[in-house]
Design an enzyme around this catalytic site. Structure first.
Site: not given
Ligand code: PLP
Length: 484
Positions: A63, A65, A240, A269, A272, A278
């Site tokens: 842990y 945090e 994002d 993320t 991808k 992940r």
């Molecule tokens: N943001 C975008 C643009 C995404 O395409 C995705 C996933 O498909 C996410 C956030 C969420 O990612 P996670 O599945 O790791 O929570």
């Protein structure tokens, strides 16, 4: 002699099998299935054996945090090392002044960012800046004021049918309950973001936050222009980059198209196009750093130290020159796939691609996205259905198919194979017909599906997945690429 990677994975499976053989079997079977499938899912990839192995260990037991050097638990010195190395690589990789690598997923990274923006920007009556105070110091009355002030703040994000993501203020996600959301979209004729309309909406709506980034938009985004709009209306600009982080890391998207120098805060993320474990991460300008650091415990549980270790490995891999070559090849392959489809008469949203994904409009085949997705799957081609701009079939059945090249590029496939894949997709779509007036049922000659499936297998044969990993009798090849 059996190579080290085969030894490592075999030993891991043996240990698991001794406790629960069904789980060992499922893990082994997943490798077989991944090896055999023509994976065109734009959000998936194959992490390297080093990334995978960095996750399978006792860092998971700890842990931690809090933040580096300031934990709520004792004995976190090794987690501090892991997190520091991951942060160091993330900052260097993206040229970011600050990085936070604790988010467990993309959704979590976005929640951390939204909280940070609210805490940074929202003035709460009778409280000076919230950021100066610890949440525990607030009286009940102050906390109620804060809740009232944080609710219904405005967000402007990309519409779902133009390629935006649920976490950008849409109702099935908590962000849709936190924010009063309005969307920007694409020009119907070109399929490209309509920046003029975006500016007009921003001027009229005056959002607290503008979100850039997407899950299904096949083109570059001019982040410099959106930042200019954000500045004009006093909004915080968040990007994002979950889908295209690999193209930013690999310097395919530079200048106006690199979000990091233009956004106040960037989320991603790591699994991808970036080809890591992940997970998620947040990059930010220094003024938001303190708030982002509160991600745990504000919206996150204890950090997944084993996954942070794997992120560090993935970021280190992405800093190598080979990764830039890989990132360029992702786009070359997507463009070859687009060309192959266009030359066979398939309609593509925006007429092509600048990134890792291609969005097919399957309406001209008389099909819904759902029918097309399933028919392709029957033929060994793994894709996913996706809404297209102004989709007449809505978000469930859809009229689009989204395909992406990060995974097959990791396997080593190139432009010539992309043309063959375009042929397979075209063959399946022309051979499929809707059935019984349904949006889900379809007719596809099983012999045709079978033939395409065999062709897909033949196409993959020269590009073995994880060749260094042999779970059976053999020794496994010596590792030569990211996927071993
Ligand atoms: N943001 C975008 C643009 C995404 O395409 C995705 C996933 O498909 C996410 C956030 C969420 O990612 P996670 O599945 O790791 O929570």
């Amino acid at each position: 002699m059996v190579n080290a990677e085969s030894t490592a994975f075999r030993a891991a499976l043996e240990a698991v099998r001794a406790v629960e053989p069904r789980i060992a079997d499922a893990i082994a079977k997943e490798l077989t299935d991944q090896r055999e499938s023509l994976k065109l899912i734009a959000s998936e990839n194959y992490a390297s054996p080093a990334v995978l192995l960095a996750m399978g260990n006792w860092l998971s037991d700890k842990y931690a945090e809090g933040t580096i050097g300031r934990r709520f638990y004792a004995g976190c010195q090794n987690v501090d090392t892991v997190e520091s190395v991951a942060v160091e690589h993330a900052k260097a990789l993206f040229g970011a002044p600050y990085a936070y690598v604790q988010p467990h997923s993309g959704i979590d990274a976005n929640l951390v960012a939204y909280w940070a923006i609210l805490a940074d920007r929202v003035e709460v009556p009778h409280l000076r800046k919230f950021e100066k105070r610890q949440v525990n110091d607030l009286s009940d009355a102050e906390w109620a004021q804060l809740r009232a002030a944080f609710g219904n703040q405005r967000m402007l994000g990309m519409s779902l049918d133009a390629g935006g993501h649920l976490t950008h203020g849409f109702r099935p996600n908590i962000s849709g309950k936190m924010f009063d959301q309005r969307s920007y979209g694409v020009d119907t004729a070109t399929g490209l973001i309509d920046y003029t309309a975006l500016r007009e909406t921003a001027r009229e709506f005056r959002p607290l936050v503008i979100v850039g980034g997407y899950s299904a938009y096949p083109r570059k985004v001019n982040f410099a222009t959106i930042r200019e709009i954000a500045d004009e209306v006093g909004a915080t600009f968040m990007v994002d980059m979950a889908h295209f982080a690999g193209l930013v890391a690999g310097k395919v998207f530079t200048g106006d198209f690199d979000p990091v120098p233009h956004a106040h805060i960037v989320t991603t993320t790591t699994h991808k196009s970036l080809r890591g474990p992940r997970g998620g991460a947040v990059l930010a300008q220094p003024e938001l750093a303190d708030q982002v650091d509160r991600g745990c415990p504000m919206v996150l549980g204890g950090p997944l130290s084993h996954v942070m270790a794997a992120k560090a490995v993935a970021f280190a891999e992405a800093r190598r020159p080979e990764f830039a070559t890989y990132a360029r090849q992702i786009v070359t392959n997507a463009q070859a796939l687009a060309e192959g489809l266009l030359s066979r008469g398939v309609k593509l949203v925006s007429g092509g691609t600048d990134n890792h994904l291609v969005l097919l409009d399957v309406h001209p085949f008389g099909l819904t996205g759902r029918q097309a997705e399933q028919a392709l799957l029957d033929s060994g081609v793994v894709t996913n259905r996706n809404a297209i701009p102004q989709d007449p079939n809505g978000a469930w059945y859809t009229s689009g198919i989204r395909i992406g090249t990060p995974a097959l590029t990791s396997r080593g496939l190139g432009a010539a194979e992309m043309d063959q894949i375009a042929e397979l997709i075209h063959t399946v779509l022309t051979g499929t017909a809707p059935a019984d007036g349904s949006k889900a049922k379809y007719r596809l000659d099983p012999a045709l599906a079978d033939r395409v499936g065999k062709q897909a297998t033949e196409l993959l044969a020269p590009f073995p997945l994880y060749p260094s990993v042999d779970l059976d009798e053999g020794a496994g090849a010596e590792p030569t690429s990211a996927t071993g």
